[in-house]
Design a protein around this motif. Structure first.
Motif, PDB file in Angstrom:
ATOM      1  N   GLY A 197      32.998  60.223  18.954  1.00 54.37           N
ATOM      2  CA  GLY A 197      34.072  60.295  17.983  1.00 54.37           C
ATOM      3  C   GLY A 197      34.551  61.701  17.690  1.00 54.37           C
ATOM      4  N   THR A 198      33.977  62.695  18.381  1.00 57.75           N
ATOM      5  CA  THR A 198      34.373  64.092  18.179  1.00 57.75           C
ATOM      6  C   THR A 198      34.570  64.757  19.533  1.00 57.75           C
ATOM      7  N   SER A 199      35.031  66.002  19.504  1.00 57.39           N
ATOM      8  CA  SER A 199      35.119  66.808  20.727  1.00 57.39           C
ATOM      9  C   SER A 199      33.927  67.744  20.837  1.00 57.39           C
ATOM     10  N   ASN A 200      32.963  67.568  19.955  1.00 60.67           N
ATOM     11  CA  ASN A 200      31.766  68.412  19.938  1.00 60.67           C
ATOM     12  C   ASN A 200      30.826  67.981  21.059  1.00 60.67           C
ATOM     13  N   GLY A 201      30.465  68.925  21.914  1.00 62.65           N
ATOM     14  CA  GLY A 201      29.592  68.563  23.012  1.00 62.65           C
ATOM     15  C   GLY A 201      28.940  69.753  23.671  1.00 62.65           C
ATOM     16  N   THR A 202      28.059  69.448  24.623  1.00 61.92           N
ATOM     17  CA  THR A 202      27.366  70.474  25.398  1.00 61.92           C
ATOM     18  C   THR A 202      26.995  69.880  26.755  1.00 61.92           C
ATOM     19  N   THR A 203      26.333  70.660  27.596  1.00 61.68           N
ATOM     20  CA  THR A 203      25.850  70.170  28.885  1.00 61.68           C
ATOM     21  C   THR A 203      24.375  70.531  29.036  1.00 61.68           C
ATOM     22  N   THR A 204      23.693  69.797  29.889  1.00 64.24           N
ATOM     23  CA  THR A 204      22.275  70.062  30.115  1.00 64.24           C
ATOM     24  C   THR A 204      22.102  71.284  31.006  1.00 64.24           C
ATOM     25  N   ASN A 205      20.947  71.966  30.849  1.00 62.75           N
ATOM     26  CA  ASN A 205      20.663  73.137  31.684  1.00 62.75           C
ATOM     27  C   ASN A 205      20.055  72.682  33.010  1.00 62.75           C
ATOM     28  N   PHE A 206      19.518  73.631  33.786  1.00 60.40           N
ATOM     29  CA  PHE A 206      19.031  73.291  35.121  1.00 60.40           C
ATOM     30  C   PHE A 206      17.776  72.426  35.092  1.00 60.40           C
TER      31      PHE A 206
ATOM     32  N   TYR B  55      11.632  81.113  47.593  1.00 61.46           N
ATOM     33  CA  TYR B  55      11.383  81.407  46.167  1.00 61.46           C
ATOM     34  C   TYR B  55      12.531  80.818  45.357  1.00 61.46           C
ATOM     35  N   GLY B  56      12.197  80.214  44.223  1.00 64.33           N
ATOM     36  CA  GLY B  56      13.213  79.656  43.347  1.00 64.33           C
ATOM     37  C   GLY B  56      13.042  80.120  41.919  1.00 64.33           C
ATOM     38  N   TYR B  57      14.164  80.282  41.240  1.00 62.72           N
ATOM     39  CA  TYR B  57      14.149  80.683  39.825  1.00 62.72           C
ATOM     40  C   TYR B  57      15.060  79.737  39.051  1.00 62.72           C
ATOM     41  N   ARG B  58      14.580  79.233  37.914  1.00 60.33           N
ATOM     42  CA  ARG B  58      15.366  78.366  37.052  1.00 60.33           C
ATOM     43  C   ARG B  58      15.204  78.814  35.606  1.00 60.33           C
ATOM     44  N   SER B  59      16.341  78.956  34.918  1.00 56.87           N
ATOM     45  CA  SER B  59      16.342  79.218  33.483  1.00 56.87           C
ATOM     46  C   SER B  59      17.507  78.456  32.875  1.00 56.87           C
ATOM     47  N   ASP B  60      17.733  78.623  31.583  1.00 64.70           N
ATOM     48  CA  ASP B  60      18.845  77.928  30.953  1.00 64.70           C
ATOM     49  C   ASP B  60      20.171  78.295  31.598  1.00 64.70           C
ATOM     50  N   LYS B  61      20.280  79.534  32.061  1.00 67.69           N
ATOM     51  CA  LYS B  61      21.553  80.046  32.552  1.00 67.69           C
ATOM     52  C   LYS B  61      21.624  80.169  34.079  1.00 67.69           C
ATOM     53  N   LEU B  62      20.504  80.432  34.721  1.00 69.13           N
ATOM     54  CA  LEU B  62      20.536  80.814  36.125  1.00 69.13           C
ATOM     55  C   LEU B  62      19.627  79.937  36.987  1.00 69.13           C
TER      56      LEU B  62
END
Length: 854
Positions: free
Chosen positions: A48-57, A631-638
């Motif tokens: 019912g709103t435009s408030n939202g987000t997306t999941t990280n990796f 080698y792999g790296y995962r964070s909220d952003k990268l």
């Protein structure tokens, strides 16, 4: 005044307090049901709103809601939408989204789909939404061009004539699997993308596993595996209409409908489309009709059946012959120039074309034997019919300049113009009873292919999983040439058939050669997987197979000749590979894999001279040793990956096609050649904001031939040996694919249904493929290095409501700045730009598409 100020302060404080108490913080982790892995980029919206987000990796999200209670809606392409109520601050834990396709999880078992940060292989996955957005009028393999190690081009530029190299290996040595079923040609390993003209319409996901890959069956995955999963049946009822219009008359119309999963366990999805156009390159008009059907039935809790059939009947003009750079520049048509077409009775006619229909039909059975054990079996069949066009009766004397009528300037409409078919027709008519001196033919490559793949999966305990199975294939390739157009003549003389003493051939008659290639395959595989606390994953896999070859020739031998049909020659192959992935922390993981396998020499290595007498029955197995560290790296952003690889190939079978002269193509079967391919690959996705993703990759390869080869036979199109040469190629760079590739892209979401993608791809150290007849002297220079180039692509999609329906519009531009570049090259005398024969890449192209869902 003071009291009023105090009163207002209390009101403001109460207002902010109310607002603060009306908000909630909701957290959770979104998991996909099919592979039980996190879903990065899932949309989480406060209903019912435009408030939202997306999941990280890692599939995690946190959203500050505007209300203290309500509902959040979670969506992800390929999965059903889920709505969850909340009241106050809540951690929803793991939220499992169900696949929107029935039976997808079972298909993934057969297809050996790799799981990020678990399966220890280098892997990249492209989902259906990105394929639909990025592909446009490109060739299907080109959607992977921003993937490390990939070099994909349109080749000559005909519809479906695209090609792909992976880590420097051609398609013969890259396993292509559709729903776990191998589709590489059983005789030579090649993949003809024109056979799968409608595949992009029905692909659910496409995964590139570089190097050894995760496939358990024995497949030619020297460079890697391209694993394509088609749609199954949709859980929800509905469908869509779609259309795409593009440059040079490109038109595509299609429809898809799904019944959804019914109460009786039945579901069906059908799809069909029609595509046609003029082609960017002159004389490459095309048309195709593609179709897809999937029927599934949940028989009971233990058994499920799924039937799939798909294919495309297509025909398109081709540009088979490369030209020098000077020829393109002197031609008025520039990079669109094509010498392989003309006009006949005022209409376009092809000198070279391709036509094929290859339906693939499979019946899958899934059996949950108990809580720990399941059996997945796919029985499949493929009937291929079609081939490629070409010329007959090249009479140089009649042409007047030492060339055939099809290549002579005298038979062109203007300088560098199309062929004047009408002049050839008039001359053939005048010859009367003497027959045609120039005609058209088709080289046919029909086949019948049957196979069964069955995989048993059992959980030995909480940590150990055992998989094993059988792989059976039976293939018959039917090879012949047939007369397709006598161009006004009454017949043409063909002296290659001992069973036709007159040599007279008319339209529909077989000519030049007629033989069957029979290939049998029986294989077994086993894999043990060990998982501990989601931290440590390892596997070891073994496979063994017996490949048998047999040849039957209907032209070189009479029916009573014992040489007409050969014995069956058997070649044993085997492979062993293993790997491990370790999560050092929630952010860091490392993996390693190592494998060695031997695969049987190709059919042409056993019958190198295309007869039943000179048989190489002791052909050496090809031996491949591959190593990879990642080698792999995962964070909220990268999300980032780094891979080092080295593949050594001994006793390699290499079949090279090249222009023998202006009239025909030559072939060389090179046996016992050795090569080393090694390099480093880096790729990343940076989630700058909830709306903006930045992607990038760099791939640096060092691919070289190791030593010289002697006694290589050169054959013409009639499969006759015309020369024997030595190849001095020690330390020569492997050509035909850019050894340095870079990519940078942005993916910006203006809203939940509006997205912009801009990609830049850069290619360097692309060496021309060599002509074997030009490498016969020691100290020859390296093949010509094609100038480096870079191209921009852009795509924009927007979703909206159209009455009661959901609709979307998509616009794409490829090569935005109309960059001129050479995409393919064959080395010439002197290894320079003046003598190299090339294909230019396409200039700026565009398409617009619309889809209406119902």
């Amino acid at each position: 005044m003071k009291k009023i100020t105090q009163f207002l302060s209390i009101v403001v404080l109460m207002l902010f307090t109310t607002i603060a108490f009306s908000q909630s913080t909701i957290t959770g982790k979104v998991i996909g049901s099919d592979m039980n892995e996190p879903l990065p980029g899932a949309n989480v919206i406060e209903k019912g709103t435009s408030n939202g987000t997306t999941t990280n990796f890692d599939g995690e999200f946190s959203i500050a809601t505007k209300a203290s209670s309500g509902e959040i809606t979670i969506t992800y392409v390929g999965y059903t939408t889920k709505t969850i109520a909340f009241n106050g601050n809540q951690d929803l834990g793991e939220i499992i989204l169900q696949s929107s396709e029935v039976g997808l999880q079972e298909v993934q078992i057969i297809a050996s789909v790799a799981v990020d940060r678990k399966t220890p292989v280098a892997v990249s996955t492209v989902k259906a939404a990105d394929i639909e957005l990025k592909l446009g009028t490109q060739e299907f393999p080109e959607v992977l061009k921003s993937t490390p190690g990939v070099y994909a081009t349109k080749s000559g530029g005909g519809f479906g004539d695209g090609r792909i190299n992976l880590r420097g290996f051609t398609s013969e040595n890259v396993a292509v699997m559709i729903n776990g079923v191998p589709v590489n040609d059983m005789e030579n390993g090649q993949v003809y993308w024109s056979n799968w003209a409608g595949l992009s319409d029905v692909t659910s996901s496409m995964q590139v596993q570089r190097g050894l890959g995760a496939a358990r069956v024995a497949v030619p995955s020297v460079g890697g595996t391209i694993n394509i999963l088609t749609k199954t049946t949709d859980v929800e009822a509905g469908g869509n209409f779609y259309t795409t219009l593009g440059n040079d008359g490109y038109k595509k119309f299609g429809v898809t409908y799904s019944t959804g999963l019914m109460d009786n366990g039945f579901a069906a999805t059908v799809s069909a489309s029609k595509t046609d156009g003029e082609g960017y390159v002159d004389g490459t008009q095309f048309n195709a009709v593609s179709y897809f059907v999937n029927l599934s039935k949940q028989i009971n809790d233990a058994h499920k059946l799924s039937f799939t059939a798909f294919g495309a009947k297509q025909r398109h003009g081709q540009r088979q012959n490369r030209h020098t750079i000077a020829t393109y520049r002197d031609s008025e048509r520039g990079k669109k120039y094509n010498s392989d077409w003309g006009y006949k009775n005022g209409e376009v006619a092809f000198i070279e074309d391709n036509f094929y229909h290859k339906p693939q039909i499979s019946l899958n059975h899934y059996w949950d034997i108990n809580d720990n054990t399941s059996l997945s079996t796919a029985a499949y069949v493929s009937f291929g019919s079609g081939g490629g066009g070409g010329t007959l009766g090249s009479d140089g004397e009649v042409a007047g300049d030492g060339r055939s009528k099809f290549t002579s300037d005298d038979y062109r409409i203007g300088e560098f113009g199309p062929l004047d078919f009408d002049r050839i027709i008039d001359e053939n008519i005048a010859l009367g009873a003497n027959g045609s001196t120039a005609a058209l033919r088709a080289s046919r490559n029909d086949h019948n292919w049957f196979g069964v793949i069955s995989t048993l999966k059992t959980n030995l305990n909480d940590d150990l999983v055992l998989l094993g199975g059988l792989d059976f294939r039976n293939y018959k390739g039917i090879h012949f040439r047939e007369v397709t157009d006598l161009l006004g003549g009454q017949f043409i003389i063909n002296e290659d058939n001992v069973n036709n003493p007159t040599g007279i051939a008319r339209v529909g008659d077989k000519i030049s050669y007629y033989n069957d290639g029979l290939v049998g395959w029986v294989g077994a595989f086993a894999q043990l997987e060990y998982d501990v606390n989601e931290k440590f994953n390892t596997f070891i896999a073994l496979n063994a197979s017996n490949t048998s070859y047999k040849r039957k020739d209907y032209f070189l031998y009479t029916p009573d000749d014992p040489l007409r049909e050969t014995d069956r020659y058997n070649f044993f192959g085997f492979g062993a590979k293993g790997g491990a992935n370790y999560r050092l922390t929630d952010n860091h993981n490392v993996f390693v894999n190592l494998g060695y396998f031997e695969k049987a020499a190709d059919f042409d290595a056993v019958f190198p001279n295309f007869n039943n007498e000179e048989i190489n029955e002791d052909a050496e197995n090809q031996k491949i040793l591959s190593f990879e560290l990642g080698y792999g790296y995962r964070s909220d952003k990268l999300s980032a990956n780094v891979n080092l690889y080295r593949t050594a190939w001994r006793d390699r079978t290499e079949t090279i096609g090249f222009q023998l002269n202006e009239d025909e193509t030559g072939f060389a079967n090179i046996l016992g050649i050795n090569a080393v391919h090694q390099g480093i690959e880096v790729d990343f996705v940076y989630r700058a904001t909830d709306k903006l993703d930045i992607t990038g990759m760099a791939s640096l390869g060092d691919w070289r031939w190791e030593e010289d080869v002697t006694g290589v036979q050169i054959l013409n199109e009639e499969q006759e040996v015309v020369d024997t040469v030595d190849l001095y190629i020690e330390d020569t760079p492997v050509g035909d694919a850019a050894q340095t590739t870079l990519a940078l892209g942005i993916n910006y979401k203006f809203g939940a249904d509006t997205r912009l993608i801009v990609d830049y791809n850069y290619f360097d150290r692309l060496y021309a493929d060599f002509d074997p007849s030009d490498r016969g002297t020691e100290g020859a220079p390296d093949p010509w290095e094609v100038p480096a180039y870079g191209v921009f692509d852009a795509a924009l999609t927007h979703g909206f409501s159209f009455g009661e329906f959901d609709a979307s519009l998509t616009a794409r531009i490829n090569n935005v700045f109309d960059t001129e570049y050479i995409a393919d090259a064959l080395d010439g005398t002197g290894s320079n730009a003046q003598t190299a024969l090339v294909y230019y890449g396409f200039g700026r192209t565009f398409s617009v598409g619309a889809k209406l869902k119902f």
